[in-house]
Scaffold this motif. Structure first.
Motif, PDB file in Angstrom:
ATOM      1  N   GLU A  62      -7.008  88.689  47.926  1.00 32.53           N
ATOM      2  CA  GLU A  62      -6.795  89.775  48.883  1.00 32.53           C
ATOM      3  C   GLU A  62      -7.364  91.081  48.336  1.00 32.53           C
ATOM      4  OE1 GLU A  62      -3.244  90.578  52.078  1.00 32.53           O
ATOM      5  OE2 GLU A  62      -2.689  90.082  50.009  1.00 32.53           O
ATOM      6  N   ARG A  63      -7.160  91.310  47.050  1.00 30.95           N
ATOM      7  CA  ARG A  63      -7.677  92.526  46.415  1.00 30.95           C
ATOM      8  C   ARG A  63      -9.210  92.567  46.463  1.00 30.95           C
ATOM      9  NH1 ARG A  63      -5.571  91.626  41.959  1.00 30.95           N
ATOM     10  NH2 ARG A  63      -7.369  90.860  40.795  1.00 30.95           N
ATOM     11  N   LEU A  64      -9.846  91.422  46.353  1.00 30.55           N
ATOM     12  CA  LEU A  64     -11.300  91.343  46.389  1.00 30.55           C
ATOM     13  C   LEU A  64     -11.864  91.367  47.811  1.00 30.55           C
ATOM     14  CD1 LEU A  64     -11.838  88.577  43.668  1.00 30.55           C
ATOM     15  CD2 LEU A  64     -12.498  90.981  43.467  1.00 30.55           C
ATOM     16  N   GLY A  65     -10.971  91.320  48.805  1.00 35.64           N
ATOM     17  CA  GLY A  65     -11.420  91.325  50.188  1.00 35.64           C
ATOM     18  C   GLY A  65     -12.092  90.040  50.610  1.00 35.64           C
ATOM     19  N   LEU A  66     -11.608  88.904  50.072  1.00 32.09           N
ATOM     20  CA  LEU A  66     -12.265  87.622  50.311  1.00 32.09           C
ATOM     21  C   LEU A  66     -11.445  86.646  51.158  1.00 32.09           C
ATOM     22  CD1 LEU A  66     -13.860  86.918  46.801  1.00 32.09           C
ATOM     23  CD2 LEU A  66     -15.082  87.363  48.926  1.00 32.09           C
ATOM     24  N   LEU A  67     -10.290  87.068  51.667  1.00 33.22           N
ATOM     25  CA  LEU A  67      -9.463  86.140  52.433  1.00 33.22           C
ATOM     26  C   LEU A  67     -10.191  85.620  53.669  1.00 33.22           C
ATOM     27  CD1 LEU A  67      -5.830  87.610  52.304  1.00 33.22           C
ATOM     28  CD2 LEU A  67      -6.679  85.516  51.248  1.00 33.22           C
ATOM     29  N   GLU A  68     -10.873  86.506  54.379  1.00 34.64           N
ATOM     30  CA  GLU A  68     -11.630  86.076  55.557  1.00 34.64           C
ATOM     31  C   GLU A  68     -12.715  85.074  55.187  1.00 34.64           C
ATOM     32  OE1 GLU A  68     -12.441  88.979  58.925  1.00 34.64           O
ATOM     33  OE2 GLU A  68     -12.215  90.332  57.203  1.00 34.64           O
ATOM     34  N   HIS A  69     -13.341  85.286  54.064  1.00 38.56           N
ATOM     35  CA  HIS A  69     -14.428  84.411  53.637  1.00 38.56           C
ATOM     36  C   HIS A  69     -13.892  83.051  53.199  1.00 38.56           C
ATOM     37  CE1 HIS A  69     -15.742  88.580  53.282  1.00 38.56           C
ATOM     38  NE2 HIS A  69     -16.930  88.131  53.634  1.00 38.56           N
ATOM     39  N   VAL A  70     -12.709  83.048  52.596  1.00 30.13           N
ATOM     40  CA  VAL A  70     -12.068  81.776  52.255  1.00 30.13           C
ATOM     41  C   VAL A  70     -11.733  81.015  53.533  1.00 30.13           C
ATOM     42  CG1 VAL A  70     -10.017  80.703  51.224  1.00 30.13           C
ATOM     43  CG2 VAL A  70     -11.174  82.576  50.034  1.00 30.13           C
ATOM     44  N   TRP A  71     -11.274  81.748  54.555  1.00 31.26           N
ATOM     45  CA  TRP A  71     -10.974  81.120  55.850  1.00 31.26           C
ATOM     46  C   TRP A  71     -12.233  80.483  56.439  1.00 31.26           C
ATOM     47  CZ3 TRP A  71     -12.780  81.791  60.838  1.00 31.26           C
ATOM     48  CH2 TRP A  71     -12.013  81.236  61.873  1.00 31.26           C
ATOM     49  N   VAL A  72     -13.333  81.216  56.434  1.00 28.98           N
ATOM     50  CA  VAL A  72     -14.602  80.692  56.950  1.00 28.98           C
ATOM     51  C   VAL A  72     -15.026  79.459  56.156  1.00 28.98           C
ATOM     52  CG1 VAL A  72     -17.071  81.171  57.217  1.00 28.98           C
ATOM     53  CG2 VAL A  72     -15.395  82.910  57.844  1.00 28.98           C
ATOM     54  N   LEU A  73     -14.910  79.543  54.822  1.00 28.24           N
ATOM     55  CA  LEU A  73     -15.329  78.440  53.962  1.00 28.24           C
ATOM     56  C   LEU A  73     -14.476  77.198  54.202  1.00 28.24           C
ATOM     57  CD1 LEU A  73     -17.304  77.623  51.751  1.00 28.24           C
ATOM     58  CD2 LEU A  73     -15.680  78.490  50.054  1.00 28.24           C
ATOM     59  N   GLU A  74     -13.176  77.385  54.392  1.00 29.05           N
ATOM     60  CA  GLU A  74     -12.289  76.247  54.654  1.00 29.05           C
ATOM     61  C   GLU A  74     -12.683  75.546  55.946  1.00 29.05           C
ATOM     62  OE1 GLU A  74      -9.031  73.851  56.121  1.00 29.05           O
ATOM     63  OE2 GLU A  74      -9.722  75.709  57.078  1.00 29.05           O
ATOM     64  N   LYS A  75     -12.967  76.305  56.994  1.00 32.78           N
ATOM     65  CA  LYS A  75     -13.379  75.723  58.273  1.00 32.78           C
ATOM     66  C   LYS A  75     -14.722  75.009  58.133  1.00 32.78           C
ATOM     67  CE  LYS A  75      -9.814  77.189  60.462  1.00 32.78           C
ATOM     68  NZ  LYS A  75      -8.761  76.205  60.792  1.00 32.78           N
ATOM     69  N   LEU A  76     -15.620  75.621  57.390  1.00 31.19           N
ATOM     70  CA  LEU A  76     -16.938  75.030  57.197  1.00 31.19           C
ATOM     71  C   LEU A  76     -16.837  73.711  56.429  1.00 31.19           C
ATOM     72  CD1 LEU A  76     -20.000  75.261  57.493  1.00 31.19           C
ATOM     73  CD2 LEU A  76     -20.018  76.673  55.417  1.00 31.19           C
ATOM     74  N   VAL A  77     -16.021  73.685  55.381  1.00 32.46           N
ATOM     75  CA  VAL A  77     -15.855  72.473  54.573  1.00 32.46           C
ATOM     76  C   VAL A  77     -15.221  71.347  55.387  1.00 32.46           C
ATOM     77  CG1 VAL A  77     -14.521  71.496  52.658  1.00 32.46           C
ATOM     78  CG2 VAL A  77     -15.856  73.587  52.315  1.00 32.46           C
ATOM     79  N   GLN A  78     -14.227  71.674  56.213  1.00 29.58           N
ATOM     80  CA  GLN A  78     -13.606  70.649  57.045  1.00 29.58           C
ATOM     81  C   GLN A  78     -14.617  70.049  58.013  1.00 29.58           C
ATOM     82  OE1 GLN A  78     -10.614  69.420  56.365  1.00 29.58           O
ATOM     83  NE2 GLN A  78     -10.621  70.940  54.713  1.00 29.58           N
ATOM     84  N   TRP A  79     -15.500  70.893  58.557  1.00 34.61           N
ATOM     85  CA  TRP A  79     -16.549  70.398  59.449  1.00 34.61           C
ATOM     86  C   TRP A  79     -17.519  69.496  58.695  1.00 34.61           C
ATOM     87  CZ3 TRP A  79     -21.911  71.502  59.534  1.00 34.61           C
ATOM     88  CH2 TRP A  79     -22.579  71.034  60.663  1.00 34.61           C
ATOM     89  N   LEU A  80     -17.902  69.884  57.482  1.00 37.20           N
ATOM     90  CA  LEU A  80     -18.805  69.073  56.672  1.00 37.20           C
ATOM     91  C   LEU A  80     -18.186  67.714  56.347  1.00 37.20           C
ATOM     92  CD1 LEU A  80     -20.064  71.855  54.233  1.00 37.20           C
ATOM     93  CD2 LEU A  80     -21.481  70.637  55.903  1.00 37.20           C
ATOM     94  N   LYS A  81     -16.899  67.712  56.024  1.00 37.36           N
ATOM     95  CA  LYS A  81     -16.211  66.452  55.724  1.00 37.36           C
ATOM     96  C   LYS A  81     -16.173  65.542  56.944  1.00 37.36           C
ATOM     97  CE  LYS A  81     -13.153  68.162  52.042  1.00 37.36           C
ATOM     98  NZ  LYS A  81     -11.736  68.451  51.663  1.00 37.36           N
ATOM     99  N   LYS A  82     -15.886  66.137  58.098  1.00 39.99           N
ATOM    100  CA  LYS A  82     -15.810  65.363  59.340  1.00 39.99           C
ATOM    101  C   LYS A  82     -17.149  64.703  59.655  1.00 39.99           C
ATOM    102  CE  LYS A  82     -14.645  65.827  64.259  1.00 39.99           C
ATOM    103  NZ  LYS A  82     -14.211  66.777  65.321  1.00 39.99           N
TER     104      LYS A  82
END
Length: 362
Positions: A47-67
């Motif tokens: 949160e301090r690094l301002g990366l929560l949104e990017h982690v959210w995007v990455l999680e969605k992207l990874v789930q799509w790649l796995k699928k």
């Protein structure tokens, strides 16, 4: 569409929900305090690094790649993060070596072990379930203790058109300028990107590498043989030859070859003397961090000194008791190092190779 676009607050709430759900699946409703506290520390750091949104995007992207069963791996020191591991983004478990029961979620920590993959598979839980050995002992500071963090994922070249079109439509309108889509030639557009999606994986090359391993006789296709094979595939011209019987030793030899100043005549003598194993030497920046933590340094100071060593500046602070300690030889080693490779990167890459073998090698 890969996934829907959500506002900033909704992303944070959803990420929390997913994290709780995945944590429950992995370590139960009431995980040990050590695990819970580490996750909270990491959340605050992200949160301090301002990366929560990017982690959210990455999680969605990874789930799509796995699928879609598209290969990927998250490079850098990302697998040092328990948060990313629990979310299913990285493959390597960064916790200390342990056994855990997939049924009752009981954990048995193994003190003194270098890596969870070195443990035997024969441990039984109290409910007679065969426990799973895991844990690579990677400090989260490797990724989240920096001033400006970023994440980087590699995926197949042929996805470049699809990925770039999607982000230009759904994120370009929002002026989302800190996501970069790297083309198959590896050209970067946004130099200060917080999330870099690299469409650079050459699947034909990856399959060709696996074919070499498949040419081995079936009786030689052991787990240890696979790790050694992957180790030789990474910069083979700098390979250090030494018999290894554990995953941690294979990692250490490769770390010594990828680092600068960690492998020299003294290190060779230490191994050939029979008194030390490869994993006993300083092969990675994580080795320095734990050396300093065991010497009494706090987390912040230990990581600051680790950065000095891994960048070739040596230790700027040495405690008097470290000079007379049994591992005082590490002080001299730290002063001679010019660059140290991260263990986190190597572990995640090797697990990516295992995933590729499971996908294409059988």
């Amino acid at each position: 569409m890969l996934f829907r676009v959500a506002n900033k607050e909704n992303k944070k709430v959803e990420l929390r929900r997913i994290l709780r759900m995945r944590m429950q699946e992995k370590y139960g409703l009431c995980p040990e305090d050590y695990i819970g506290n580490r996750l909270e520390e990491e959340w605050r750091a992200v949160e301090r690094l301002g990366l929560l949104e990017h982690v959210w995007v990455l999680e969605k992207l990874v789930q799509w790649l796995k699928k879609k069963q598209y290969p990927y791996w998250v490079r850098g020191t990302a697998c040092s993060s328990l948060l990313l591991y629990i979310l299913g983004i990285t493959r390597a478990n960064p916790l200390p070596p342990h056994y855990y029961c997939p049924c009752c979620k009981n954990i048995l920590w193994m003190v003194g072990c270098k890596d969870g993959f070195d443990l035997s598979d024969a441990q039984l839980c109290k409910d007679k379930t065969v426990m799973i050995n895991d844990g690579h002992d990677l400090p989260w500071q490797s990724i989240w203790s920096v001033k400006k963090g970023y994440l980087e994922i590699d995926m197949p070249k042929h996805l470049y058109g699809l990925i770039s079109r999607y982000y230009s439509i759904y994120y370009g309108r929002q002026k989302y300028k800190d996501i970069d889509i790297v083309n198959p030639e590896g050209e970067k557009i946004v130099s200060s990107a917080k999330l870099r999606i690299c469409c650079i994986l050459d699947l034909e090359y990856e399959k060709a590498v696996l074919e070499e391993y498949m040419e081995l006789a079936p009786e030689k296709q052991t787990c240890l043989a696979f790790w050694e094979f992957v180790g030789k595939e990474i910069e083979p011209e700098r390979a250090i030859r030494f018999p290894c019987k554990t995953f941690s030793d294979i990692l250490a030899l490769k770390g010594l070859s990828l680092s600068e100043g960690a492998w020299d005549g003294e290190a060779k003598v230490m191994l050939t003397s029979g008194k030390y194993k490869p994993a006993d030497l300083i092969a990675f920046r994580e080795d320095v961090y734990y050396f300093l933590r065991n010497a009494g340094f706090g987390e912040t100071k230990a990581w600051a000194e680790t950065r000095n060593v891994m960048n070739g500046y040596g230790l700027s602070s040495i405690r008097e008791e470290m000079i007379s300690a049994s591992d005082s030889w590490k002080l001299g080693r730290c002063q001679r190092i010019r660059y140290l490779f991260p263990k986190a990167t190597l572990v995640e890459y090797m697990l990516f190779k295992l995933y590729m073998f499971e996908l294409y090698g059988k």
